[in-house]
Structures are given as C-alpha cells and as structure tokens.
Write a protein that holds these residues in place. Structure first.
Motif, short mmCIF file in Angstrom:
data_model
loop_
_atom_site.label_atom_id
_atom_site.label_comp_id
_atom_site.label_asym_id
_atom_site.label_seq_id
_atom_site.Cartn_x
_atom_site.Cartn_y
_atom_site.Cartn_z
N LYS A 12 4.05 -19.03 -0.39
CA LYS A 12 4.94 -18.60 0.70
C LYS A 12 6.17 -19.49 0.82
O LYS A 12 7.25 -19.01 1.15
CB LYS A 12 4.18 -18.57 2.03
N GLN A 17 11.17 -13.72 -0.13
CA GLN A 17 10.80 -12.34 0.18
C GLN A 17 9.31 -12.05 0.07
O GLN A 17 8.90 -10.96 -0.34
CB GLN A 17 11.55 -11.36 -0.74
N TYR A 19 5.95 -10.76 1.17
CA TYR A 19 5.45 -9.82 2.15
C TYR A 19 4.00 -10.14 2.50
O TYR A 19 3.60 -10.13 3.65
CB TYR A 19 5.57 -8.39 1.61
N ASN A 20 3.21 -10.47 1.48
CA ASN A 20 1.80 -10.76 1.70
C ASN A 20 1.26 -11.61 0.56
O ASN A 20 1.67 -11.46 -0.58
CB ASN A 20 1.00 -9.46 1.80
N VAL A 39 2.48 -10.11 -2.91
CA VAL A 39 3.33 -8.95 -2.69
C VAL A 39 4.71 -9.47 -2.29
O VAL A 39 4.86 -10.14 -1.26
CB VAL A 39 2.77 -8.02 -1.59
N SER A 40 5.71 -9.18 -3.11
CA SER A 40 7.06 -9.65 -2.85
C SER A 40 8.07 -8.76 -3.57
O SER A 40 7.84 -8.35 -4.71
CB SER A 40 7.23 -11.09 -3.35
N ASN A 41 9.18 -8.49 -2.92
CA ASN A 41 10.23 -7.73 -3.58
C ASN A 41 10.99 -8.58 -4.59
O ASN A 41 11.85 -8.07 -5.31
CB ASN A 41 11.17 -7.10 -2.55
N THR A 75 5.31 -5.31 -5.90
CA THR A 75 6.41 -5.17 -4.96
C THR A 75 5.82 -4.51 -3.71
O THR A 75 4.70 -3.99 -3.73
CB THR A 75 7.53 -4.27 -5.53
N GLU A 76 6.58 -4.48 -2.63
CA GLU A 76 6.09 -3.83 -1.41
C GLU A 76 5.82 -2.35 -1.65
O GLU A 76 4.83 -1.81 -1.16
CB GLU A 76 7.10 -4.00 -0.27
N TRP A 79 2.58 -2.00 -3.58
CA TRP A 79 1.47 -2.37 -2.70
C TRP A 79 1.16 -1.25 -1.72
O TRP A 79 -0.01 -0.97 -1.43
CB TRP A 79 1.79 -3.68 -1.99
N SER A 80 2.18 -0.61 -1.21
CA SER A 80 1.97 0.47 -0.23
C SER A 80 1.22 1.65 -0.84
O SER A 80 0.54 2.39 -0.13
CB SER A 80 3.29 0.93 0.38
#
Length: 84
Positions: A12, A17, A19-20, A39-41, A75-76, A79-80
């Motif tokens: 982190k 960027q 996200y998780n 999870v990151s862009n 990426t986000e 992940w979604s």
C-alpha cells in the motif's frame, strides 16, 4: 519475519492507486508461505509478468525470508468481474 500486515502495508505504501490488497498466510500462521492479491489500476497496460515483477520488486526483502509466495494482480475492472 514478514507478516500479513507488514506485506500489506509495504504494498500500500509503495504502489500508487491501490484499490485492495489481500494477504493470506497459507502456512498455518508460521509466516513462511503467503498468497497475495493486489488490485490496482497501476497494472493497466501491463502483462502478468510485468505485474508480478512490480510486486516482487516491492517485496524483494520479504520474499527472500519466506519459503513460498504467490501473487495475483488485477486492475479494478478485472477485479470487479471476479468479485460480485
């Protein structure tokens, strides 16, 4: 000795960027094997190998101290589609 919390904090703090981050000690608590999901862009336009190398570079010192390490990077948007 690396821990779930120390690995999560390092990712982190050094990866933009984020996200998780999910870090799981899969060695029954002895800190020798970790499964990590990031999870990151920041991973946009990077292939799987480039993504893994980025995380491995961040965790180089930690990885040297443990027996096994697995990392999955998304990426986000990716992940979604996995997590509903």
């Amino acid at each position: 000795m690396p821990s779930e919390q120390s690995i999560e904090q390092k990712i982190k703090s050094e990866l933009p960027q984020v996200y998780n981050v999910i870090v799981t000690d899969i060695s029954a608590g002895c800190g020798q094997s970790f499964d990590v999901v990031v999870v990151s862009n920041e991973f946009e336009s990077k292939n799987k190998l480039q993504r893994s190398r980025l995380i491995n570079k961040i965790l180089k010192e930690d990885i040297a101290q443990i027996h096994a390490f697995s990392c999955k990077c998304y990426t986000e948007a990716e992940w979604s589609k996995i997590v509903i």
